[in-house]
Design a protein around this motif. Structure first.
Motif, PDB file in Angstrom:
ATOM      1  N   LEU A 329      47.274  47.179  24.181  1.00  0.00           N
ATOM      2  CA  LEU A 329      45.839  47.505  24.158  1.00  0.00           C
ATOM      3  C   LEU A 329      44.994  46.262  23.908  1.00  0.00           C
ATOM      4  CD1 LEU A 329      45.875  50.870  22.163  1.00  0.00           C
ATOM      5  CD2 LEU A 329      45.172  50.559  24.547  1.00  0.00           C
ATOM      6  N   LEU A 330      45.475  45.386  23.044  1.00  0.00           N
ATOM      7  CA  LEU A 330      44.766  44.134  22.782  1.00  0.00           C
ATOM      8  C   LEU A 330      44.681  43.286  24.044  1.00  0.00           C
ATOM      9  CD1 LEU A 330      43.426  42.167  20.795  1.00  0.00           C
ATOM     10  CD2 LEU A 330      45.721  41.339  20.202  1.00  0.00           C
ATOM     11  N   MET A 331      45.794  43.209  24.782  1.00  0.00           N
ATOM     12  CA  MET A 331      45.801  42.452  26.035  1.00  0.00           C
ATOM     13  C   MET A 331      44.829  43.049  27.051  1.00  0.00           C
ATOM     14  SD  MET A 331      49.860  41.700  26.541  1.00  0.00           S
ATOM     15  CE  MET A 331      50.788  40.670  25.398  1.00  0.00           C
ATOM     16  N   LEU A 332      44.823  44.383  27.150  1.00  0.00           N
ATOM     17  CA  LEU A 332      43.904  45.035  28.086  1.00  0.00           C
ATOM     18  C   LEU A 332      42.449  44.763  27.692  1.00  0.00           C
ATOM     19  CD1 LEU A 332      45.664  48.494  28.654  1.00  0.00           C
ATOM     20  CD2 LEU A 332      45.797  46.432  30.065  1.00  0.00           C
ATOM     21  N   PHE A 336      39.622  43.018  30.012  1.00  0.00           N
ATOM     22  CA  PHE A 336      38.343  43.665  30.285  1.00  0.00           C
ATOM     23  C   PHE A 336      37.175  42.749  29.943  1.00  0.00           C
ATOM     24  CE2 PHE A 336      34.897  46.729  29.638  1.00  0.00           C
ATOM     25  CZ  PHE A 336      35.053  47.535  30.746  1.00  0.00           C
ATOM     26  N   ILE A 337      37.264  42.084  28.799  1.00  0.00           N
ATOM     27  CA  ILE A 337      36.176  41.185  28.375  1.00  0.00           C
ATOM     28  C   ILE A 337      36.083  39.987  29.315  1.00  0.00           C
ATOM     29  CG2 ILE A 337      35.387  39.643  26.548  1.00  0.00           C
ATOM     30  CD1 ILE A 337      36.655  41.623  24.557  1.00  0.00           C
ATOM     31  N   MET A 338      37.234  39.366  29.621  1.00  0.00           N
ATOM     32  CA  MET A 338      37.213  38.225  30.537  1.00  0.00           C
ATOM     33  C   MET A 338      36.735  38.640  31.921  1.00  0.00           C
ATOM     34  SD  MET A 338      40.701  36.120  29.541  1.00  0.00           S
ATOM     35  CE  MET A 338      40.335  34.817  30.724  1.00  0.00           C
ATOM     36  N   GLY A 339      37.164  39.831  32.372  1.00  0.00           N
ATOM     37  CA  GLY A 339      36.784  40.302  33.696  1.00  0.00           C
ATOM     38  C   GLY A 339      35.313  40.590  33.843  1.00  0.00           C
ATOM     39  N   THR A 351      45.827  34.093  31.902  1.00  0.00           N
ATOM     40  CA  THR A 351      46.452  34.930  30.862  1.00  0.00           C
ATOM     41  C   THR A 351      47.923  35.232  31.091  1.00  0.00           C
ATOM     42  OG1 THR A 351      45.750  36.970  31.982  1.00  0.00           O
ATOM     43  CG2 THR A 351      44.257  36.054  30.316  1.00  0.00           C
ATOM     44  N   MET A 352      48.349  35.391  32.338  1.00  0.00           N
ATOM     45  CA  MET A 352      49.707  35.873  32.591  1.00  0.00           C
ATOM     46  C   MET A 352      50.812  34.933  32.103  1.00  0.00           C
ATOM     47  SD  MET A 352      49.755  38.875  33.462  1.00  0.00           S
ATOM     48  CE  MET A 352      48.437  40.027  33.816  1.00  0.00           C
ATOM     49  N   PRO A 353      50.639  33.601  32.130  1.00  0.00           N
ATOM     50  CA  PRO A 353      51.695  32.751  31.565  1.00  0.00           C
ATOM     51  C   PRO A 353      51.975  33.046  30.089  1.00  0.00           C
ATOM     52  CG  PRO A 353      50.214  31.441  32.917  1.00  0.00           C
ATOM     53  CD  PRO A 353      49.589  32.794  32.794  1.00  0.00           C
ATOM     54  N   VAL A 354      50.987  33.584  29.388  1.00  0.00           N
ATOM     55  CA  VAL A 354      51.166  33.939  27.980  1.00  0.00           C
ATOM     56  C   VAL A 354      51.568  35.402  27.836  1.00  0.00           C
ATOM     57  CG1 VAL A 354      50.034  34.108  25.727  1.00  0.00           C
ATOM     58  CG2 VAL A 354      49.487  32.203  27.255  1.00  0.00           C
ATOM     59  N   PHE A 355      50.850  36.280  28.526  1.00  0.00           N
ATOM     60  CA  PHE A 355      51.022  37.722  28.311  1.00  0.00           C
ATOM     61  C   PHE A 355      52.321  38.270  28.899  1.00  0.00           C
ATOM     62  CE2 PHE A 355      46.231  38.866  27.774  1.00  0.00           C
ATOM     63  CZ  PHE A 355      46.209  38.086  26.626  1.00  0.00           C
ATOM     64  N   ALA A 356      52.686  37.829  30.111  1.00  0.00           N
ATOM     65  CA  ALA A 356      53.849  38.422  30.782  1.00  0.00           C
ATOM     66  C   ALA A 356      55.140  38.270  29.963  1.00  0.00           C
ATOM     67  CB  ALA A 356      54.011  37.828  32.184  1.00  0.00           C
ATOM     68  N   GLY A 370      51.579  45.391  35.482  1.00  0.00           N
ATOM     69  CA  GLY A 370      50.766  44.934  36.607  1.00  0.00           C
ATOM     70  C   GLY A 370      49.786  45.987  37.075  1.00  0.00           C
ATOM     71  N   ILE A 371      50.187  47.261  37.049  1.00  0.00           N
ATOM     72  CA  ILE A 371      49.269  48.341  37.435  1.00  0.00           C
ATOM     73  C   ILE A 371      48.164  48.468  36.396  1.00  0.00           C
ATOM     74  CG2 ILE A 371      49.096  50.772  38.016  1.00  0.00           C
ATOM     75  CD1 ILE A 371      50.771  48.959  39.933  1.00  0.00           C
ATOM     76  N   LEU A 372      48.515  48.318  35.116  1.00  0.00           N
ATOM     77  CA  LEU A 372      47.489  48.344  34.068  1.00  0.00           C
ATOM     78  C   LEU A 372      46.491  47.203  34.268  1.00  0.00           C
ATOM     79  CD1 LEU A 372      49.585  49.096  30.838  1.00  0.00           C
ATOM     80  CD2 LEU A 372      48.214  50.693  32.178  1.00  0.00           C
ATOM     81  N   PHE A 373      47.003  46.024  34.611  1.00  0.00           N
ATOM     82  CA  PHE A 373      46.111  44.891  34.858  1.00  0.00           C
ATOM     83  C   PHE A 373      45.164  45.188  36.021  1.00  0.00           C
ATOM     84  CE2 PHE A 373      45.270  41.055  37.387  1.00  0.00           C
ATOM     85  CZ  PHE A 373      44.536  40.313  36.466  1.00  0.00           C
ATOM     86  N   SER A 374      45.688  45.734  37.104  1.00  0.00           N
ATOM     87  CA  SER A 374      44.851  46.021  38.271  1.00  0.00           C
ATOM     88  C   SER A 374      43.794  47.075  37.956  1.00  0.00           C
ATOM     89  CB  SER A 374      45.728  46.498  39.438  1.00  0.00           C
ATOM     90  OG  SER A 374      46.561  45.455  39.881  1.00  0.00           O
ATOM     91  N   LEU A 375      44.170  48.102  37.192  1.00  0.00           N
ATOM     92  CA  LEU A 375      43.200  49.127  36.808  1.00  0.00           C
ATOM     93  C   LEU A 375      42.109  48.536  35.924  1.00  0.00           C
ATOM     94  CD1 LEU A 375      45.550  52.168  36.099  1.00  0.00           C
ATOM     95  CD2 LEU A 375      43.689  52.116  37.771  1.00  0.00           C
ATOM     96  N   THR A 376      42.496  47.645  35.019  1.00  0.00           N
ATOM     97  CA  THR A 376      41.506  47.009  34.153  1.00  0.00           C
ATOM     98  C   THR A 376      40.561  46.140  34.965  1.00  0.00           C
ATOM     99  OG1 THR A 376      43.197  46.942  32.418  1.00  0.00           O
ATOM    100  CG2 THR A 376      41.196  45.673  32.049  1.00  0.00           C
ATOM    101  N   MET A 377      41.095  45.406  35.928  1.00  0.00           N
ATOM    102  CA  MET A 377      40.242  44.581  36.791  1.00  0.00           C
ATOM    103  C   MET A 377      39.348  45.456  37.677  1.00  0.00           C
ATOM    104  SD  MET A 377      40.667  41.396  36.073  1.00  0.00           S
ATOM    105  CE  MET A 377      40.661  42.068  34.397  1.00  0.00           C
ATOM    106  N   GLN A 378      39.862  46.640  38.047  1.00  0.00           N
ATOM    107  CA  GLN A 378      39.045  47.583  38.813  1.00  0.00           C
ATOM    108  C   GLN A 378      37.810  47.977  38.002  1.00  0.00           C
ATOM    109  OE1 GLN A 378      39.854  49.338  41.853  1.00  0.00           O
ATOM    110  NE2 GLN A 378      38.087  50.671  41.765  1.00  0.00           N
ATOM    111  N   ALA A 379      38.009  48.275  36.708  1.00  0.00           N
ATOM    112  CA  ALA A 379      36.879  48.636  35.848  1.00  0.00           C
ATOM    113  C   ALA A 379      35.963  47.434  35.626  1.00  0.00           C
ATOM    114  CB  ALA A 379      37.390  49.177  34.514  1.00  0.00           C
TER     115      ALA A 379
END
Length: 435
Positions: A329-332, A336-339, A351-356, A370-379
């Motif tokens: 949740l923290l990563m999401l 969201f904030i960066m996006g 972010t992915m070199p650290v988060f993955a 990856g799907i969570l990331f895409s949904l977050t970027m969608q929002a």
């Protein structure tokens, strides 16, 4: 040499933010900071790190799918496919509550599967769907929000460029990502439709029905209009079907899509030198912008890794005394904030070199993440102040529709996106139904 990674993190991060505030694009901000840091910390030899990381990234065969899918999208944009597709679905669904808005969502899904480039979809729907809804007396906020939300489905629905770059950067199978994204992407579209139908049922005045003449089109005419979009739909089915049944890689399917698109456009009598030249020019322009961003952020992450920054941040996450789901949740939240301020590609590369690795260490599936990331970027694509969807639409609407009105129209659809994100977050099997 030994460096304090905490101090390095603050200095490099602060330098990038300062350059962004000064108006320098992210690609050149990160690239400049990377080169300056390498010279100051390691001397000229540090430049070899930048060259090595850049070469290794471009050595990925999956990367070739990006210009191919963009070329496919650019060619389709220059044909009358979107207009005919909208008309073909509209004549069959005009009687439904909020029918024109629902058609816009359906067309958004199909364009996402055929195009995969978000900006182009929003522009197309803004030129085709929005005037139709406003002409019929639809509520302006409902119409504007529907166009922006439906036009940004390309972030989720395969062949999503977001998922391709995520797969390359996290060494995750892109085909698996495409399969995992189908159900969440369709679920997101269903959420939009549910909101439209409920809003229309509660207040029919927000979506008036079309006239009797518009609904009484002869069956022969309906079939004729529908037949005109069959070649293009066949291309989409062939491309995605070849990936899902495993007979072609993502890159091979992208090449097949380009060939099929040229054939379909030729069948429709719209393939000419202007279409070919324009689509190639747009592809080169888009790829140039994307690849410069990749070079800059990759260089910065390379230098940051050498000085121990990535390991430092990874340890910070590992030392958190909270449940693993709260780490996700923290990563999401960071996404969201960066996006809300920078483009999805910058968020991913930074972010992915650290988060993955942290996600993998916590025992979670990187495909699901990856799907969570895409949904977050969608929002984030709809969320102020960055909200690229709003700026894309503002570029093609009349002056009486302000940017503020566009931004205020998106909140119900952002809520639908966050609800879908929560469903995928707490019920991961949604991403594994086709894998």
């Amino acid at each position: 040499m030994m460096y304090d990674p905490a101090i390095i993190s603050y200095v490099l991060g602060g330098a990038v933010v300062l350059l962004l505030v000064l108006g320098i694009p992210l690609a050149f901000s990160t690239g400049f900071v990377a080169v300056a840091a390498s010279m100051l910390l390691m001397g000229p030899n540090g430049l070899y790190i930048i060259a090595s990381r850049t070469y290794s990234f471009f050595d990925s065969s999956a990367l070739a799918a990006v210009p191919l899918f963009i070329l496919m999208a650019s060619t389709l944009e220059r044909s009358s496919l979107a207009r005919d597709l909208y008309q073909a679905i509209y004549i069959w669904t005009a009687r439904l509550p909020g029918g024109v808005a629902l058609v816009t969502v359906f067309v958004g899904v199909i364009l996402a599967a055929a195009v995969g480039v978000v900006g182009g979809e929003i522009v197309l729907l803004g030129l085709i769907a929005l005037p139709q809804m406003l002409r019929l007396g639809y509520d302006r906020k409902l119409a504007i929000g529907t166009v922006c939300a439906s036009g940004s489905l390309g972030t989720m629905v395969p062949p999503s460029i977001v998922l391709i770059f995520y797969g390359i950067n996290t060494s995750t199978d892109v085909s698996a990502l495409f399969k995992a994204a189908v159900i969440p992407g369709l679920l997101l579209a269903v959420m939009y439709c549910l909101y439209i139908v409920l809003r229309t049922l509660l207040n029919p005045r927000v979506a008036p029905r079309p006239s009797v003449e518009e609904m009484q089109i002869p069956l022969r005419e309906k079939l004729k209009i529908t037949a005109g979009i069959v070649p293009a739909l066949a291309v989409v089915l062939c491309v995605m079907g070849s990936i899902y049944i495993g007979i072609a890689s993502v890159t091979e399917a992208a090449a097949l899509g380009v060939l099929g698109t040229y054939i379909a456009t030729a069948i429709r009598g719209e393939l000419n030198i202007d279409v070919v030249r324009g689509s190639l020019k747009q592809t080169m322009s888009t790829c140039g912008m994307v690849l410069w961003l990749v070079v800059g952020t990759n260089a910065l992450i390379g230098i940051y890794t050498v000085v121990g920054g990535v390991d430092f941040l990874r340890d910070q996450f590992a030392d958190l005394t909270i449940a693993p789901i709260y780490v996700i949740l923290l990563m999401l939240g960071v996404f969201f904030i960066m996006g809300a301020f920078i483009d999805w590609l910058g968020v991913l590369l930074l972010t992915m070199p650290v988060f993955a690795p942290v996600v993998a260490d916590l025992g979670y599936d990187l495909v699901w993440f990856g799907i969570l990331f895409s949904l977050t970027m969608q929002a984030a694509y709809l969320t102020p102040p960055f909200a690229p969807a709003a700026f894309y639409l503002k570029g093609v609407v009349s002056d009486d529709i302000s940017l503020g009105e566009i931004l205020n129209s998106m909140w119900p659809f952002i809520a639908a996106q966050l609800l879908t994100l929560a469903l995928v977050l707490f019920y991961p099997p949604l991403t594994g139904l086709l894998n």
